[in-house]
Motif scaffolding. Structure first.
Motif, short mmCIF file in Angstrom:
data_model
loop_
_atom_site.label_atom_id
_atom_site.label_comp_id
_atom_site.label_asym_id
_atom_site.label_seq_id
_atom_site.Cartn_x
_atom_site.Cartn_y
_atom_site.Cartn_z
N UNK A 88 0.95 -1.33 0.08
CA UNK A 88 -0.02 -0.05 0.00
C UNK A 88 0.87 1.27 0.12
N UNK A 89 0.47 2.34 -0.62
CA UNK A 89 1.36 3.44 -0.56
C UNK A 89 1.11 4.32 0.70
N UNK A 90 2.18 4.49 1.65
CA UNK A 90 1.72 5.33 2.74
C UNK A 90 1.54 6.51 2.61
N UNK A 91 1.64 6.92 1.31
CA UNK A 91 1.36 8.49 0.97
C UNK A 91 -0.40 8.66 1.25
N UNK A 92 -0.92 7.54 1.25
CA UNK A 92 -2.47 7.70 1.13
C UNK A 92 -2.99 8.18 2.53
N UNK A 93 -1.87 7.97 3.56
CA UNK A 93 -2.30 8.69 4.85
C UNK A 93 -2.85 7.64 5.85
N UNK A 94 -2.92 8.11 6.99
CA UNK A 94 -3.28 7.51 8.30
C UNK A 94 -4.76 6.70 8.04
N UNK A 95 -5.59 7.45 7.75
CA UNK A 95 -6.88 6.71 7.73
C UNK A 95 -6.82 5.67 6.62
N UNK A 96 -6.30 5.94 5.51
CA UNK A 96 -6.14 4.77 4.67
C UNK A 96 -5.48 3.61 5.19
N UNK A 97 -4.41 3.90 5.89
CA UNK A 97 -3.78 2.65 6.42
C UNK A 97 -4.34 2.01 7.45
N UNK A 98 -5.13 2.78 8.42
CA UNK A 98 -5.83 2.23 9.52
C UNK A 98 -7.02 1.34 8.82
N UNK A 99 -7.81 1.91 7.87
CA UNK A 99 -8.82 1.10 7.38
C UNK A 99 -8.36 0.00 6.60
N UNK A 100 -7.07 -0.15 6.09
CA UNK A 100 -6.52 -1.14 5.45
C UNK A 100 -6.34 -2.27 6.38
N UNK A 101 -5.62 -1.81 7.60
CA UNK A 101 -5.23 -2.67 8.58
C UNK A 101 -6.62 -3.44 9.17
N UNK A 102 -7.68 -2.50 9.47
CA UNK A 102 -8.83 -3.25 10.08
C UNK A 102 -9.51 -4.25 9.14
N UNK A 103 -9.51 -3.92 7.94
CA UNK A 103 -9.97 -4.79 6.78
C UNK A 103 -9.33 -6.17 6.86
N UNK A 104 -8.02 -6.23 6.94
CA UNK A 104 -7.23 -7.29 7.07
C UNK A 104 -7.55 -7.92 8.31
N UNK A 105 -7.74 -7.24 9.49
CA UNK A 105 -7.71 -8.16 10.71
C UNK A 105 -9.36 -8.75 10.73
N UNK A 106 -10.11 -8.02 10.24
CA UNK A 106 -11.65 -8.46 10.05
C UNK A 106 -11.77 -9.75 9.30
N UNK A 107 -10.88 -9.90 8.41
CA UNK A 107 -10.61 -11.05 7.43
C UNK A 107 -10.12 -12.35 8.15
N UNK A 108 -9.53 -11.99 9.26
CA UNK A 108 -8.75 -12.89 10.03
C UNK A 108 -7.66 -13.61 9.25
N UNK A 109 -6.89 -12.68 8.37
CA UNK A 109 -6.00 -13.20 7.55
C UNK A 109 -4.70 -12.61 8.06
#
Ligand code: C5P
Length: 233
Positions: A88-109
């Motif tokens: 993921x490009x970190x230039x997308x910012x905090x909220x983008x990174x947080x939501x990506x992390x949360x989506x990954x965690x919800x998928x239990x991946x």
């Protein structure tokens, strides 16, 4: 004991057939394969599944960079494909990174989310064109490393030249995934490069290596030599 640095092959071939041929030439000596937009466009999920079924850990390097909702929707889908890593490009910012992390965690991946810091093809002059407000590449890398570590992204993709900077900012909180590895000045599009020895000594967890292997007359022998250089570093 020093941690072991692994090699990730950047499988940037023109065709799927050439990609398979390269994997055949390198044999079982290799575990991690990075697949970028071209082979993904050509082969899609079927190609990922075939590579995975051969036992490789796949790093899908699509460098997602969009609004948080769009990236989170994509991560939710990619997290179910059995991949090892996704960039993921970190230039997308905090909220983008947080939501990506949360989506990954919800998928239990177990998918590792790897933030791109600043492309290794940019130096300060090229960076100034796209970031005219000032600040150097190093400033941007430091800020982005701090952000990725705060958010709990698994790793950071950055130049070997900034490894000690990333270590200072993030310590062991980020896996260091390092492209821009060159035996000597290669005269290609990479700008912020260094040798295997420097990257390993500065604490790289993974070295991403494409053309030095893909264009070698004997890729298997070159892989062996790179491994030896890692051991000796
Ligand atoms: O051929 P080469 O060794 O330069 O390949 C490096 C690979 O790492 C490429 O596939 C490129 O897309 C990727 N990469 C990079 N710089 C980044 C992130 C990824 O060169 N910041």
């Amino acid at each position: 004991m020093r941690k072991r640095t692994e090699i990730i092959l950047a499988l940037d071939t023109k065709t799927l057939e050439e990609g398979w041929a390269m994997l055949d030439r390198l044999g079982t000596a290799l575990r991690h394969v990075k697949i970028g937009p071209r082979l993904y466009a050509l082969g899609g999920r079927g190609f990922l599944e075939s590579v995975r079924s051969r036992g490789y850990d796949i790093f899908l390097d699509l460098k997602l960079h969009d609004i948080p909702n769009t990236v989170a929707l994509a991560v939710d889908a990619f997290a179910r494909l059995g991949l090892w890593g996704l960039s993921l490009h970190s230039a997308g910012g905090r909220e983008m990174l947080c939501q990506a992390r949360d989506a990954r965690n919800r998928a239990e991946s177990s998918l590792k989310l790897l933030g791109i810091s600043v492309l290794t093809s940019l130096d300060d002059a090229l960076w100034g064109e796209v970031s005219p407000a000032g600040g150097t590449v190093r400033d941007a890398v430091a800020a982005r490393a701090r952000l990725c570590a705060d958010v709990g992204i698994d790793g950071l993709v950055s130049s070997p030249q900034e490894l000690s900077l990333v270590n200072a900012v993030a310590g062991d909180r980020l896996l260091k995934v390092i492209p821009g590895i060159r035996p000597q000045a290669a005269g290609d599009d990479q700008r912020r490069t260094a040798s295997v020895t420097v990257a390993v000594r500065d604490g790289a967890d993974y070295l991403v290596i494409g053309r030095p292997l893909l264009e070698a007359p004997d890729p298997a022998a070159t892989l062996e030599a790179l491994r030896k250089e890692i051991e000796e570093a």
